[in-house]
Scaffold this active site. Structure first.
Site, PDB file in Angstrom:
ATOM      1  N   HIS A 165       0.820  -1.220   0.000  1.00  0.00           N
ATOM      2  CA  HIS A 165       0.000   0.000   0.000  1.00  0.00           C
ATOM      3  C   HIS A 165       0.852   1.268   0.000  1.00  0.00           C
ATOM      4  O   HIS A 165       0.319   2.373  -0.161  1.00  0.00           O
ATOM      5  CB  HIS A 165      -0.917   0.006   1.226  1.00  0.00           C
ATOM      6  CG  HIS A 165      -2.195   0.754   1.012  1.00  0.00           C
ATOM      7  ND1 HIS A 165      -2.371   1.654  -0.013  1.00  0.00           N
ATOM      8  CD2 HIS A 165      -3.372   0.751   1.695  1.00  0.00           C
ATOM      9  CE1 HIS A 165      -3.594   2.168   0.052  1.00  0.00           C
ATOM     10  NE2 HIS A 165      -4.217   1.625   1.084  1.00  0.00           N
ATOM     11  N   ASP A 192      -2.361   1.707  -4.439  1.00  0.00           N
ATOM     12  CA  ASP A 192      -3.607   1.950  -3.728  1.00  0.00           C
ATOM     13  C   ASP A 192      -4.670   0.957  -4.178  1.00  0.00           C
ATOM     14  O   ASP A 192      -4.492   0.195  -5.135  1.00  0.00           O
ATOM     15  CB  ASP A 192      -4.090   3.386  -3.975  1.00  0.00           C
ATOM     16  CG  ASP A 192      -3.145   4.420  -3.368  1.00  0.00           C
ATOM     17  OD1 ASP A 192      -2.557   4.124  -2.310  1.00  0.00           O
ATOM     18  OD2 ASP A 192      -2.989   5.500  -3.964  1.00  0.00           O
TER      19      ASP A 192
END
Length: 449
Positions: A421, A425
């Site tokens: 992450h 995303d």
């Protein structure tokens, strides 16, 4: 007498040095050709270095825990002859590759060593169907002395990871022949044999220690298990893992493979599995979304030029190793299939080279092979994502047609993506995963391979 200088053998283009972990032969020892002289380790592989000549070991050029560069002299052996032999580097294929901790997701069975690379002339050995590793020399001695599989399995080894050495089996045979009163299968702690006699044990690994109450076991991790553990912990600590899931209707793909697999095997001499089909879809999606094919260096995102797909290959002993298909996007489906089969076969035969597990940019794992429907795999650092596919299952599903919705029996499967992450995303990760599913769902049923 001549002096033969043995060099540290080449173990792959990306491996330049190794650490000596154990000397199995000492100065003054007689050495036969192919006897293992020492054990070495790198951050990629653990290996044994055999002697290419017969003679007497004269000198260790390095001690245990010292690091040696590839091509440097590690030992001097006295052989028959008059002149000093030039330094000779063992052939690359004389050093069997073990697991590669920086490119694997492994489930280790304690006490199970690497798969044997058995010579063709002893391929019919009765000692093949075992999870324990035995060298060809040990098998030959066992066969010559008439040892049963059970007897061989019960000998405690003094080699690396409890491996049975030539000295172990010869000592056992000598003790067996000189002490007929001691049953061969009685554990050593219940006998009155001399301390130098080998212990007779169960098939449990030598590094298993039973606690005082006798109910639990403390199993000490071997070096490879510790490297794997550290690598997995480092990955979780480094990357904030996010997982996305999609369900794909792969009916067209399954029916197409069923239609072409017999003709393909007849033409190519090998099977076409689902793995190359999955890898092709992943390669296409990575070209569509190059920011998934990345690694992270601090606050820099390194977008990889090549698409190198690592695939988890299951080994008979329970381990999983991840060899890499280089430039997967440039291979045809036939080329992918042949690469997959070649790497899988060499993985099971323990014939992978260190370079076969290097430079992966993305990893694929088929957890469906174990009957799992989905999973959340750990990212294989320094990559930024790993994709898992679950088992393909027939189930009722809604089918949209020009005449309205219908319910039919379809081949369905789950795909899961773990991603870093820090750089990927949910929108990018989820869209990439859906694109892989789209390629699989929209498989051309009329495709010619």
């Amino acid at each position: 007498m001549a002096l033969y200088k043995l060099l540290l053998p080449k173990m792959g283009e990306s491996v330049s040095e190794a650490t000596i972990t154990k000397w199995l032969k000492q100065p003054g020892d007689l050495i036969d050709e192919d006897d293992t002289l020492l054990e070495i380790a790198t951050d990629k592989v653990d290996s044994e270095v055999p002697s290419p000549v017969k003679g007497v070991l004269k000198e260790h050029c390095y001690t245990v825990d010292q690091t040696v560069q590839v091509g440097e002299v590690v030992a001097i052996i006295e052989i028959e002859g008059e002149n000093e032999e030039p330094a000779i580097q063992a052939q690359e294929n004389t050093v069997p590759s073990a697991t590669a901790p920086e490119e694997i997701i492994a489930l280790n069975i304690p006490g199970v060593d690497q798969l044997p690379n058995v010579a063709a002339e002893i391929s019919s050995s009765p000692y093949e169907n075992t999870l324990r590793f035995y060298s060809p020399l040990v098998k030959n001695i066992a066969r010559h002395e008439g040892l049963s599989q059970d007897e061989l399995d019960r000998i405690q080894g003094t080699g690396a990871e409890g491996r049975v050495t030539k000295e172990d089996i010869l000592t056992y045979v000598t003790h067996r022949d000189s002490s007929s009163k001691t049953p061969k299968s009685i554990p050593a702690e219940h006998t009155n044999t001399a301390t130098e006699s080998p212990k007779i044990i169960s098939t449990a690994p030598s590094h298993v220690h039973t606690v005082a109450n006798g109910s639990d076991e403390i199993i000490e991790m071997d070096r490879m298990r510790r490297l794997i553990a550290d690598h997995m912990v480092k990955s979780v600590q480094t990357s904030p893992h996010v997982c996305s899931f999609v369900e794909a209707d792969v009916t067209n793909l399954v029916l197409w493979r069923n239609k072409v697999k017999d003709a393909y095997k007849k033409r190519e001499g090998e099977n076409i599995t689902f793995t190359p089909l999955f890898i092709e879809a992943i390669s296409k999606a990575l070209k569509d979304f190059p920011l998934v094919n990345i690694s992270i260096d601090g606050y820099n995102i390194i977008k990889k030029k090549n698409i190198n797909i690592g695939m988890a290959a299951a080994l008979p002993n329970g381990n999983l190793i991840v060899p890499v298909i280089k430039n997967a996007d440039q291979l045809s489906l036939v080329g992918l299939s042949k690469s997959v089969n070649d790497l899988a076969q060499r993985s099971r035969a323990n014939k992978l080279k260190p370079d076969d597990t290097q430079d992966g940019t993305f990893t694929f794992t088929n957890i469906g092979a174990f009957g799992n429907i989905m999973g959340t795999p750990i990212i294989n650092q320094p990559q930024a994502a790993i994709l898992a596919v679950g088992t393909i299952t027939k189930k009722p599903a809604v089918i949209e047609t020009e005449y309205g919705d219908m319910i039919g029996i379809r081949h369905m499967m789950y795909l899961s993506l773990s991603y870093d992450h820090r750089a990927i995303d949910g929108a990018l990760g989820g869209t990439f995963l859906k694109r892989v599913a789209d390629y699989l769902e929209n498989w051309d049923s009329n495709r010619v391979i």
